[in-house]
Design an enzyme around this catalytic site. Sequence first.
Site, short mmCIF file in Angstrom:
data_model
loop_
_atom_site.label_atom_id
_atom_site.label_comp_id
_atom_site.label_asym_id
_atom_site.label_seq_id
_atom_site.Cartn_x
_atom_site.Cartn_y
_atom_site.Cartn_z
N GLY A 187 0.80 -1.22 0.00
CA GLY A 187 0.00 0.00 0.00
C GLY A 187 0.83 1.27 0.00
N HIS A 195 2.12 8.27 -3.94
CA HIS A 195 1.86 9.66 -4.27
C HIS A 195 2.55 10.65 -3.34
CE1 HIS A 195 -0.61 8.01 -7.21
NE2 HIS A 195 -1.77 8.57 -6.97
#
Length: 219
Positions: A82, A151
């Site tokens: 993740g 990100h």
Amino acid sequence: MTETPSAAQSTLSDELRDLIRGTKGFMPEDEGMLLHRWALAQLPTGPALEVGSYCGKSAVYLGAAAKAVGDGVVFALDHHHGSEENQAGWEHHDTDVVDAETGRMDTLPFFRRTIERAGLEDHVVALVGQSGPVGRVWRTPLALLFIDGGHGVEPARTDFETWVPQVAVGGVLVIHDVFPDPADGGRPPYEEIYLPTLARGDFEEIEALGSMRVLRRTH
């Protein structure tokens, strides 16, 4: 902008579309279809690689194109623990993908199940690892590179420095979550990938849709 692949061009069956819609992920369908169209156009000239696979939604768009062109191959790179925004306490955290034994996110079983259900195991190759170490030993020019990884500033910068030089001349770079307006979303894909790619001087933007940007390497 130069001519883009036909919007009508698609090899996605109704079954695959339903599978994609039921797969965990964050890509709108119109942006997924853009990725699929460009994969159809580029995969006859070489392999594709995506950075950031999560549970396999984008890999089905790419893999279906790889299967349609015959012997196309897509490499799907993810450590499967993740991104920053997927962790506990963040907006996009999903407890369904947390391993009960380790307490860490583990999307690899979900990804493998998605690719198997899609019938794309011969065309989508999972690369399980961090972007930087894998990229340091990568030597194959890419016909298509799709960046949708971490990100944060450092992951985005690493993806730019590691993978953008791997795009072949004539190849295409597709970047997800590019938000020129700070009010629309996070900055790193825009500031650390999109703008530096344009600043290189050997890429030109050829299509934009939603948060997707498509750039072709010209020389």
